[in-house]
Design an enzyme around this catalytic site. Sequence first.
Site, PDB file in Angstrom:
ATOM      1  N   ASP A   1       0.885  -1.164   0.000  1.00  0.00           N
ATOM      2  CA  ASP A   1       0.000   0.000   0.000  1.00  0.00           C
ATOM      3  C   ASP A   1       0.925   1.217   0.000  1.00  0.00           C
ATOM      4  O   ASP A   1       1.612   1.488   0.991  1.00  0.00           O
ATOM      5  CB  ASP A   1      -0.880  -0.018   1.256  1.00  0.00           C
ATOM      6  CG  ASP A   1      -1.782   1.205   1.356  1.00  0.00           C
ATOM      7  OD1 ASP A   1      -1.569   2.174   0.601  1.00  0.00           O
ATOM      8  OD2 ASP A   1      -2.688   1.193   2.211  1.00  0.00           O
TER       9      ASP A   1
ATOM     10  N   SER B   1      -0.664  15.223 -13.142  1.00  0.00           N
ATOM     11  CA  SER B   1      -1.847  15.208 -14.018  1.00  0.00           C
ATOM     12  C   SER B   1      -2.056  16.613 -14.569  1.00  0.00           C
ATOM     13  O   SER B   1      -1.483  17.575 -14.033  1.00  0.00           O
ATOM     14  CB  SER B   1      -3.065  14.804 -13.174  1.00  0.00           C
ATOM     15  OG  SER B   1      -4.272  15.000 -13.887  1.00  0.00           O
TER      16      SER B   1
ATOM     17  N   TYR C   1      -8.771  15.619  -5.522  1.00  0.00           N
ATOM     18  CA  TYR C   1      -7.813  15.010  -6.455  1.00  0.00           C
ATOM     19  C   TYR C   1      -6.809  16.059  -6.939  1.00  0.00           C
ATOM     20  O   TYR C   1      -5.598  15.814  -6.950  1.00  0.00           O
ATOM     21  CB  TYR C   1      -8.590  14.398  -7.630  1.00  0.00           C
ATOM     22  CG  TYR C   1      -7.737  13.715  -8.669  1.00  0.00           C
ATOM     23  CD1 TYR C   1      -7.122  12.497  -8.405  1.00  0.00           C
ATOM     24  CD2 TYR C   1      -7.547  14.274  -9.933  1.00  0.00           C
ATOM     25  CE1 TYR C   1      -6.342  11.860  -9.362  1.00  0.00           C
ATOM     26  CE2 TYR C   1      -6.782  13.643 -10.893  1.00  0.00           C
ATOM     27  CZ  TYR C   1      -6.173  12.432 -10.614  1.00  0.00           C
ATOM     28  OH  TYR C   1      -5.404  11.804 -11.564  1.00  0.00           O
TER      29      TYR C   1
ATOM     30  N   LYS D   1      -2.647  16.257  -6.730  1.00  0.00           N
ATOM     31  CA  LYS D   1      -1.772  16.270  -7.915  1.00  0.00           C
ATOM     32  C   LYS D   1      -0.936  17.549  -8.003  1.00  0.00           C
ATOM     33  O   LYS D   1       0.173  17.533  -8.540  1.00  0.00           O
ATOM     34  CB  LYS D   1      -2.616  16.063  -9.185  1.00  0.00           C
ATOM     35  CG  LYS D   1      -3.221  14.660  -9.273  1.00  0.00           C
ATOM     36  CD  LYS D   1      -2.137  13.589  -9.320  1.00  0.00           C
ATOM     37  CE  LYS D   1      -2.672  12.182  -9.293  1.00  0.00           C
ATOM     38  NZ  LYS D   1      -1.622  11.154  -9.320  1.00  0.00           N
TER      39      LYS D   1
END
Length: 259
Positions: free
Chosen positions: A62, A142, A155, A159
Amino acid sequence: MAIDGKVALVTGAAMGIGLAIAKRLAADGAAIAMVDLNGDGVEKAAEELRASGAKVTTFVADVSKRDQVFAAVENCAKELGGLDIMVNNAGIAGMCPIMEITEDEMNRMQAINANSVLWGIQAAVAQFRKAGTKGKIINASSIAGHDGFPNLAAYCVSKFAVRSLTQSAAKEFGAEGITVNAYCPGVVATPLWKELDEEFAEKTGSGEGDTFEAFAAGAVLGRPQQGEDVANQVSWMAGPDSDFMTGQAVIVDGGMVFR
Ligand SMILES: NC(=O)c1ccc[n+]([C@@H]2O[C@H](COP(=O)([O-])OP(=O)(O)OC[C@H]3O[C@@H](n4cnc5c(N)ncnc54)[C@H](O)[C@@H]3O)[C@@H](O)[C@H]2O)c1
């Protein structure tokens, strides 16, 4: 082959972009340590690579857990004889309007997408120093690490964090000949986007595939991005032709976000 004899570790290698990167770096001549939370998935993916003649090892970890990332790197060095290229790729996405983001969700996104990259940088640098080698660290950011998008704020934060970690690490480790860069894809046809599309459908009433299509239509090159498009970029970042680049978060998205 550009990276013949090198060892690359790829996290999130069981499917999607990570699997495409693992396949490409293996085709470029590297031995690959495939790391993922999904043990069955990563083993199945590894079999496919081995069938094509690649030298591959697998490890279940993980990436949000520092000790597990260190263990993955140690296993890679033991099984494959070292580490030259660290690809911190594993990550998750999630659709959530800003007003509904909970503390747990924010922490989960940050832990899996951003903290994981910090642990990956630490573990790789520790290994490079131990072996007295230079190395390349390549992180998954991203277009959402360059622009904020509605309903994807948690998110996007994670990023953007990857981009800042990439810059800080490049500056801290440049004198040791260690380079740190990030790839910034656009809208890639992977299981992650399938799940995201389903979340949008559930929460906004959009039809299946509509959100993915609408996002992907933003690319001026006129087609959805594939894992292989990302792997092509990472192949260059992993090879000697990118030796003089560090601290950069490079967008390859078919022409969607312009910098
Ligand atoms: N798909 C896109 O459009 C897109 C765009 C830009 C950036 N990215 C980034 O690229 C990376 C890969 O995305 P993808 O689309 O291939 O995702 P995916 O969901 O298709 O695959 C992700 C892989 O990571 C693994 N993973 C998830 N959580 C993990 C954890 N805690 N520890 C270890 N492994 C874990 C999963 O098991 C899976 O094999 C992610 O960091 C993502 O944010 C994707």
